[in-house]
Every structure is written in C-alpha cells, then in structure tokens.
Design a protein around this motif. Sequence first.
Motif, PDB file in Angstrom:
ATOM      1  N   GLU A  53       0.834  -1.197   0.000  1.00  0.00           N
ATOM      2  CA  GLU A  53       0.000   0.000   0.000  1.00  0.00           C
ATOM      3  C   GLU A  53       0.873   1.253   0.000  1.00  0.00           C
ATOM      4  O   GLU A  53       0.575   2.241  -0.690  1.00  0.00           O
ATOM      5  CB  GLU A  53      -0.909   0.011   1.231  1.00  0.00           C
ATOM      6  CG  GLU A  53      -1.923  -1.125   1.289  1.00  0.00           C
ATOM      7  CD  GLU A  53      -2.731  -1.086   2.576  1.00  0.00           C
ATOM      8  OE1 GLU A  53      -2.776  -0.007   3.202  1.00  0.00           O
ATOM      9  OE2 GLU A  53      -3.287  -2.119   2.964  1.00  0.00           O
ATOM     10  N   LEU A  54       1.956   1.224   0.780  1.00  0.00           N
ATOM     11  CA  LEU A  54       2.848   2.378   0.853  1.00  0.00           C
ATOM     12  C   LEU A  54       3.583   2.587  -0.472  1.00  0.00           C
ATOM     13  O   LEU A  54       3.809   3.724  -0.898  1.00  0.00           O
ATOM     14  CB  LEU A  54       3.851   2.180   1.998  1.00  0.00           C
ATOM     15  CG  LEU A  54       3.234   2.052   3.395  1.00  0.00           C
ATOM     16  CD1 LEU A  54       4.315   1.763   4.432  1.00  0.00           C
ATOM     17  CD2 LEU A  54       2.471   3.316   3.765  1.00  0.00           C
TER      18      LEU A  54
ATOM     19  N   ASP B  13       2.412   1.707  -3.403  1.00  0.00           N
ATOM     20  CA  ASP B  13       1.390   2.262  -4.305  1.00  0.00           C
ATOM     21  C   ASP B  13       1.225   3.758  -4.085  1.00  0.00           C
ATOM     22  O   ASP B  13       1.040   4.525  -5.037  1.00  0.00           O
ATOM     23  CB  ASP B  13       0.046   1.560  -4.081  1.00  0.00           C
ATOM     24  CG  ASP B  13       0.041   0.129  -4.607  1.00  0.00           C
ATOM     25  OD1 ASP B  13       1.005  -0.252  -5.282  1.00  0.00           O
ATOM     26  OD2 ASP B  13      -0.928  -0.600  -4.329  1.00  0.00           O
ATOM     27  N   LEU B  14       1.291   4.178  -2.819  1.00  0.00           N
ATOM     28  CA  LEU B  14       1.142   5.597  -2.496  1.00  0.00           C
ATOM     29  C   LEU B  14       2.301   6.409  -3.065  1.00  0.00           C
ATOM     30  O   LEU B  14       2.124   7.559  -3.465  1.00  0.00           O
ATOM     31  CB  LEU B  14       1.067   5.767  -0.974  1.00  0.00           C
ATOM     32  CG  LEU B  14       0.730   7.155  -0.436  1.00  0.00           C
ATOM     33  CD1 LEU B  14      -0.693   7.544  -0.818  1.00  0.00           C
ATOM     34  CD2 LEU B  14       0.895   7.189   1.086  1.00  0.00           C
TER      35      LEU B  14
ATOM     36  N   ARG C  80       2.148  12.255  -3.368  1.00  0.00           N
ATOM     37  CA  ARG C  80       1.169  12.152  -2.298  1.00  0.00           C
ATOM     38  C   ARG C  80       1.815  11.954  -0.927  1.00  0.00           C
ATOM     39  O   ARG C  80       1.111  11.836   0.076  1.00  0.00           O
ATOM     40  CB  ARG C  80       0.200  10.984  -2.585  1.00  0.00           C
ATOM     41  CG  ARG C  80      -0.689  11.218  -3.795  1.00  0.00           C
ATOM     42  CD  ARG C  80      -1.690  10.096  -3.976  1.00  0.00           C
ATOM     43  NE  ARG C  80      -1.059   8.864  -4.412  1.00  0.00           N
ATOM     44  CZ  ARG C  80      -0.897   8.513  -5.689  1.00  0.00           C
ATOM     45  NH1 ARG C  80      -1.322   9.318  -6.652  1.00  0.00           N
ATOM     46  NH2 ARG C  80      -0.330   7.364  -6.011  1.00  0.00           N
ATOM     47  N   ILE C  81       3.137  11.909  -0.873  1.00  0.00           N
ATOM     48  CA  ILE C  81       3.850  11.743   0.403  1.00  0.00           C
ATOM     49  C   ILE C  81       4.447  13.074   0.839  1.00  0.00           C
ATOM     50  O   ILE C  81       4.190  13.554   1.942  1.00  0.00           O
ATOM     51  CB  ILE C  81       4.911  10.639   0.278  1.00  0.00           C
ATOM     52  CG1 ILE C  81       4.226   9.289   0.036  1.00  0.00           C
ATOM     53  CG2 ILE C  81       5.776  10.588   1.535  1.00  0.00           C
ATOM     54  CD1 ILE C  81       5.171   8.129  -0.148  1.00  0.00           C
TER      55      ILE C  81
ATOM     56  N   GLY D  65       5.230  10.319  -9.098  1.00  0.00           N
ATOM     57  CA  GLY D  65       4.876  10.549  -7.707  1.00  0.00           C
ATOM     58  C   GLY D  65       6.095  10.901  -6.875  1.00  0.00           C
ATOM     59  O   GLY D  65       6.883  11.786  -7.225  1.00  0.00           O
ATOM     60  N   HIS D  66       6.275  10.155  -5.778  1.00  0.00           N
ATOM     61  CA  HIS D  66       7.317  10.465  -4.798  1.00  0.00           C
ATOM     62  C   HIS D  66       8.693   9.961  -5.215  1.00  0.00           C
ATOM     63  O   HIS D  66       9.696  10.372  -4.638  1.00  0.00           O
ATOM     64  CB  HIS D  66       6.921   9.845  -3.452  1.00  0.00           C
ATOM     65  CG  HIS D  66       7.767  10.276  -2.302  1.00  0.00           C
ATOM     66  ND1 HIS D  66       7.923  11.596  -1.941  1.00  0.00           N
ATOM     67  CD2 HIS D  66       8.513   9.549  -1.420  1.00  0.00           C
ATOM     68  CE1 HIS D  66       8.716  11.672  -0.884  1.00  0.00           C
ATOM     69  NE2 HIS D  66       9.094  10.451  -0.555  1.00  0.00           N
TER      70      HIS D  66
END
Length: 324
Positions: free
Chosen positions: A210-211, A213-214, A275-276, A301-302
């Motif tokens: 999940e992390l 994916d985030l 998103r982080i 993303g991150h």
Amino acid sequence: MEMKKRRFLRGLGIALIVLLLLVLVGPFLVPVPPLEGTLPPEQLGDPDSQFIEIDGLTVHVKTMGQGEPVFVLLHGFGASLYSWQAVMEPLSEHGTVIAYDRVAFGLTERPMEWGEANPYTPQASVDLLLGLLDRFDVDKAILVGNSAGGTVSMQFYLQHPERVEALVLVDPAVYEGGGGPSWLRPLYRTPQVQRLGPLLVRSIQSRGLELIDLAWYDASRLDAGTIELYTRPLQAENWDRALWYFTTYSQPSNLADHLGEFDLPVLVITGDTDRIVPTEYSVRLAGELPQATLVVIPEAGHVPHEERPDLFLQAVDDFLEILK
C-alpha cells in the motif's frame, strides 16, 4: 450519604489502580514472537554488493564508474539503494556513483546494542555519510537524496559544506517529518512502548505494498522484480527492531529555518503528483533556496527516479551543464 461517597471513591480508586496496572504491566503480557526466516544481510546481497566497515558498522554499498564528479545516492524512508537501480549506470557515464543503505534500511548492519554513539539518530546519519566519503577518499560529492535522504543530504551540507559540490533533492522531506509530535516522542522510549514497538512496525509486512502504491503515480508500472527488491530487506535479521529504534530517535530537522545558508547549486526534482511530500512543498523549497533549479516531472509521484528515469536523468544532465 457519606457512606455512598466513600464507596464511590473506593471504587474509583480501585478502577484507577486497575487501569494503571493495565498501562504499566499490560504491554509486557503481550507476546512478541521472534521473527522467523530472517538471514544475515550479507546473505541477501547481489554479486556486485559490497559490505564495507565504516566507523564500526557494516554498510551495504554499490559503486559504478570512475573519476569525477562523484555522485552519492541517499534513499528515502523504507527504501534502500535498490531505489536507484534504474539511474546508477547512466549516472556512472559522468563519473563515480556510490549508493548505500542508510542505517535501519536495506542490507546495512542493524546494531542491537551500542555505546555513546547511537547509530539511529539523525546525527549518526550525517556522521555515517562523512565516514563513507572518507572511506572512498572523496573530497567533494554531489549528494542526490530522495525524501528523507534529501533531509540527510541537507543536514550534511550544513555541517560539512566543504565536502559538497552540489545537491540534487528529489521530493525532499523538509517542511514536515521527524518522527511524530514532540510531546509523543518521549513515550516511544518507555519500556512499555519499546516492547510493543517492533510489533507495530511489523505491519509494514502486510501494508508495504500500500505504501509503495502511495509513492508511485501509477502503481501498475510496478513489476514483480521491483516489488521483490523493496521487500527483500524484510528478510534481514532484526529489521523490525532497527526500524523501531530509528523511529524512536527521529527528530524534526528544522531545515526550513536554515534555507538561506545553502550557498551552492541545488536541483530540486519532484513528481507532479507526490502524495507523500506534496509537490507544492518542493516548489516552495526551490523558491526559498538561494541557488535552486526546479524540475517537475509529469506523471510521477514520490520516486520520479524510479517511475520516469529518463526524465530524471535529463534533468540531472541539464543541471550538470550548469555546474560546468
């Protein structure tokens, strides 16, 4: 009436005593089974892995290339040097590349006992980086740090500016982070919470994907090989206790109060959908650093160096032209 009052106070006192006992003794009654199937980190390495002793600590390192400039790659929280696998070889065409696992992560040694020098503190992260540069006889390096690795890179510059040629900060954690609210951190070090802490961090075994994916803009790009590299360090002995120690001794960086002191070229890279560490934080950082260049990578993303390595490398190539 007086009798009822005494009975009420007695009952309340008993309830408080029971509650206190539950808080003080209860955690010690919770079973903490040992991890099963873990291995010494050296047994989990690759053929090109190096396990080098630095300041009494066995550090997992990979190197490529030769000459100058020297790039030192610092991964983020929960990651490892494998985060840089897609960009190490292209970067090595410019010079020397050194990637290493920070303490509590990857395949670097996780001490369970230590003397005065606690290896899990923010200062220890800075000291380890200094020892790494000395071990490889590097006078000056370009530090490339993702997320919390960017934090360490910036802290290192503030203490050892003469050893840093430039900074490449990839979605760096500057305005937030540091292990939770200040009022909560002392609780981490109580015997009760210290006992339960490893159990709490073991949840990453089930929530790790999940992390990941985030962290990614498009998690469908993740392949089985990448996921295996992310999860391999969870096979290393004592990974749970080391991660808890790292969390316990984390502190706010206060870097936002010192941005005017960064008198060197800085490249800030961020994904457009982080998103982080929200993208706007990196944009703000680039605006507050005296000599910063900002690159926002689309559909990332991150970890843009993992998702869009081609655009990441182009940004670094352009930055190197500025340094010439």
